[in-house]
Design an enzyme around this catalytic site. Structure first.
Site, PDB file in Angstrom:
ATOM      1  N   SER A 206       6.851   7.302  12.943  1.00  0.00           N
ATOM      2  CA  SER A 206       6.778   6.217  12.111  1.00  0.00           C
ATOM      3  C   SER A 206       7.557   4.870  12.981  1.00  0.00           C
ATOM      4  O   SER A 206       8.584   5.273  13.562  1.00  0.00           O
ATOM      5  CB  SER A 206       7.029   6.230  10.735  1.00  0.00           C
TER       6      SER A 206
ATOM      7  N   ARG B  41       9.247   2.815  11.403  1.00  0.00           N
ATOM      8  CA  ARG B  41      10.305   2.581  10.289  1.00  0.00           C
ATOM      9  C   ARG B  41      11.652   2.108  10.950  1.00  0.00           C
ATOM     10  O   ARG B  41      12.269   2.984  11.569  1.00  0.00           O
ATOM     11  CB  ARG B  41      10.481   3.607   9.289  1.00  0.00           C
TER      12      ARG B  41
ATOM     13  N   ASP C 287       4.108  -1.147  11.248  1.00  0.00           N
ATOM     14  CA  ASP C 287       3.541   0.398  10.825  1.00  0.00           C
ATOM     15  C   ASP C 287       2.962   0.954  12.282  1.00  0.00           C
ATOM     16  O   ASP C 287       2.145   0.248  12.720  1.00  0.00           O
ATOM     17  CB  ASP C 287       2.673   0.156   9.676  1.00  0.00           C
TER      18      ASP C 287
ATOM     19  N   ASP D 107       0.841  -1.175  -0.005  1.00  0.00           N
ATOM     20  CA  ASP D 107       0.051  -0.089  -0.014  1.00  0.00           C
ATOM     21  C   ASP D 107       0.960   1.397  -0.178  1.00  0.00           C
ATOM     22  O   ASP D 107       0.281   2.455  -0.434  1.00  0.00           O
ATOM     23  CB  ASP D 107      -0.870   0.015   1.215  1.00  0.00           C
ATOM     24  N   HIS D 108       1.863   1.045   0.345  1.00  0.00           N
ATOM     25  CA  HIS D 108       2.944   2.412   0.474  1.00  0.00           C
ATOM     26  C   HIS D 108       3.548   2.951  -0.789  1.00  0.00           C
ATOM     27  O   HIS D 108       3.449   4.008  -1.351  1.00  0.00           O
ATOM     28  CB  HIS D 108       3.936   2.228   1.687  1.00  0.00           C
TER      29      HIS D 108
ATOM     30  N   ARG E  64      -0.324  13.131  10.006  1.00  0.00           N
ATOM     31  CA  ARG E  64       1.054  13.587  10.192  1.00  0.00           C
ATOM     32  C   ARG E  64       1.171  14.763   9.181  1.00  0.00           C
ATOM     33  O   ARG E  64       1.046  14.694   8.202  1.00  0.00           O
ATOM     34  CB  ARG E  64       2.239  12.586   9.974  1.00  0.00           C
TER      35      ARG E  64
END
Ligand code: MIC
Ligand code: SF4
Length: 645
Positions: A535, A537, A119, A64-65, A379
């Protein structure tokens, strides 16, 4: 003494540690999710652990990203994830099927279950009474392998909701109000539990908007009870079988209580560049806008889209405004197509995007220079939109649509009439874009498809006896992972290639950082409070690892990033006296003598000697038994490989 809902679910899942606030507990994980920007690393790590098939009840890999495919990289990553999923027992949600959190809520989430996802907005699942937590990819890999997930036993905040939202005031305004009161660090170490009469007035998608954006509080997660509304939602998704009623005991004890009267709320906006910089339309004053983006995992449900269509019906988007709309899932998009709302949006001049993260992560639709963009996202960190001087405001779908028509920030209460959305009795269900994994008999024959962009996990090393090196970077408060490891259409395709992505590390703050860190060989980063917010990440830890960062010394950390540093074998340190932040400058030579011995012995107070100015700085290194062993081993991968043997 009664229990909170959070305690009930945690108690049913705890496998390690003591049930004492502030201590570390390990919980069994029922479900996992990954997305493609963090997924390739998570699956490389999973492969490295050597577990043939996931041990969870349900694991789903979403794409999806990274859906803008302007080169081979993203497409290769999608293929890789698809093949790993097939081989190892993971369901694969193909590109086009929607944003992970929206789809997971619709098709897989279940009350009372635990979910971790690579996520930070995984807490969306809290909207149907799950304990759903955002984590680093390596933690998700471990959970897929059957390992526990460790969190600090949280404080539990009760948000008591009373009243009912007024027309044109939205669930988004509820979470913006919570952010206004608690700030982006107000939720660190806490679970936010919503209770009270007002809960009944909120639908599942509204609850999910609130738990989703609870991530911006820095909270471990947020949760709503599972009640009749939850049952109706699951029934409409043909999943009533997973429903269980769940709520806190009436005499449950909370660490903090926040009261919100929904009837008193007004439309709000988070101003640049922080989700807690919240103001009313009146306080902001006249604001001409250039762009409106509607979508993201916060506000892309069918309910949100129907409100938008209602507002746009028969009108035209203001000539100075570009309006884009990305429905959150194939289910939502399909239902909009079938009920005619999509035609209404197209007719008004909206630019319809695929069901994916899109502009939220800077994958297209960057605003013009100094452009003012209203977004229904979560964000608005500096530069995240892809335009360095873009001015991003976070608003509700109602405010976004109303403003798209007028060309100015507009209070949706100025709209005529009201709009009541009735939740469908049945959603359109077609899971044809979810590929099930191979059976156990077939799995061995599945070939993993690796593209040339996929590079292995960076090299780690056990914690050295002494750390002696320079301070390669000094930054201030509230540094986000978007500062540390920026995203966007140009950089995201490098998520599977740590050597290449490292060249962008911290470039938002200091373009010269990557080269400087490399030439120093090893170094320490110094920062302020709430370092690493945002995030999940793990690239924000893996890139510094690759660039030779040995320790990060700050006033305080955000939860997921601190865990990611530990997982990468980087020492997380905090100042005993925050004032000592002033006693280190970029370029200073620092020594932490006998650090390995101190960590091994479990000493929490260490000394950093600043050789440049001669000062001795006391710092805290708060590692528990397990995190201590992880850091000593050089990271979670080595530690887990050993312990799963
Ligand atoms: C985000 O919203 O910042 C992301 C992109 O979804 C991240 C994950 C990532 O960086 O891949 C998150 O929220 O964890
Ligand atoms: Fe995607 Fe944005 Fe949600 Fe992150 S916050 S998962 S980028 S939609």
């Amino acid at each position: 003494m009664g229990l909170t809902l959070t305690e009930k679910i945690l108690k049913a899942h705890v496998v390690d540690g003591e049930f004492v606030k502030g201590s570390e507990i390990g919980i069994r994980i029922d479900q996992t999710l990954t997305q493609d920007a963090t997924g390739t690393m998570a699956y490389l790590e999973f492969e490295a652990m050597g577990v043939p098939r996931v041990k969870t009840e349900r694991s789903v890999a979403y794409i999806d990203h990274n859906t803008l495919q302007s080169g081979f990289e993203n497409a290769d990553d999608h293929r890789f994830i698809g093949s790993v999923a097939k081989k190892h027992g993971i369901y694969f949600s193909r590109p086009g099927n929607g944003i992970c959190h929206q789809v997971h809520l619709e098709r897989f989430g279940a009350p009372g279950k635990t979910l971790i996802g690579s996520d930070s907005h995984t807490p969306t699942g809290g909207g149907i009474g799950m304990i759903a937590i955002g984590a680093g990819g390596l933690d998700v890999a471990v959970a897929m392998g059957g390992g526990a997930y460790y969190i600090t036993y949280p404080k539990i905040v009760k948000v008591e909701l009373t009243g009912k939202l007024s027309p044109w005031v939205s669930a988004k305004d509820v979470i913006l109000e919570v952010l206004r009161r608690l700030s982006v660090k107000g939720g660190v170490g806490k679970v936010i539990e919503y209770c009270g009469e007002g809960v009944k007035t909120l639908s599942v998608p509204e609850r999910a908007t609130i738990t989703n954006m609870g991530a911006e509080l820095g909270a471990t997660t947020s949760i709503f009870p599972s009640d009749e509304t939850t049952r109706e939602f699951l029934k409409a998704q043909k999943r009533e079988d997973v429903y269980v009623p769940l709520s806190a005991d009436p005499d449950a004890v909370y660490d903090e209580v926040v009261e919100i009267n929904l009837s008193e709320l007004v439309p709000l906006a988070a101003c640049p560049h922080s989700p807690d910089n919240v103001k009313t339309v009146e306080e902001i004053g006249e604001l001409k806008i250039d762009q409106v983006c509607i979508g993201s995992c916060t506000n892309s449900s069918l309910m949100d889209m129907m409100k938008v269509a209602h507002i746009l019906k028969g009108k035209t988007v203001h000539p100075d405004v570009s309006l884009s709309i990305a429905p959150g899932s194939k289910q939502v998009l399909n239902m909009l197509a079938q009920n005619g709302a999509l035609a209404v949006m197209i007719d008004a001049g909206a630019r319809i995007l695929e069901s994916a993260c899109g502009p939220c992560i800077g994958m297209g639709q960057s605003p013009n220079s100094k452009g003012v963009s209203l977004r229904t996202f979560n964000r608005n960190f500096e530069g995240r939109s892809g335009t360095k001087d873009g001015q991003i405001y976070l608003v509700s779908p109602e405010m976004a649509a109303a403003s798209a028509l007028t060309g100015y920030l507009t209070d949706p209460r100025t709209l005529e009439g009201t709009f009541e959305f009735t939740m469908p009795k049945e959603f359109v269900i077609n899971d044809n874009m979810v590929v099930p994994p191979a059976t156990e008999a077939e799995m061995d024959s599945v070939q993993i498809l690796r593209g040339p962009n996929i590079k292995p996990f960076p090299e780690t090393a056990p914690l050295s006896e002494t750390i002696e090196c320079g301070c390669s970077l000094k930054v201030g408060d509230n540094i986000t992972t978007d500062h540390i490891m920026p995203a966007g259409a140009k950089i995201l395709p490098l998520r599977s290639n740590i050597p290449a992505i490292s060249n962008y590390c911290f470039t938002v703050c200091d373009e010269a950082f990557p080269e400087r860190a490399k030439s120093m060989g090893k170094s320490i980063i110094v920062g302020g409070s709430n370092y690493g917010q945002g995030s999940s990440r793990e690239h924000a830890a893996l890139a510094p690892l690759y660039l030779g960062v040995k320790a990060v010394l700050v006033k305080s950390f955000a939860r997921i990033h601190r865990a990611n540093l530990i997982n990468a074998g980087i020492l997380p340190l905090t100042f005993v006296n925050e004032a000592d932040y002033e006693n280190i400058a970029q370029g200073d030579e620092l020594v932490i003598a006998d650090v390995r011995k101190a960590v091994t012995e479990g000493r929490t107070e260490l000394t950093v000697v600043n050789k440049t100015n001669g000062r001795e700085i006391p710092v805290l290194c708060e590692l528990t038994g397990r995190t201590k062993d992880i850091v000593l081993a050089g990271g979670l991968l080595d530690y887990t490989r050993e312990s799963l043997k």
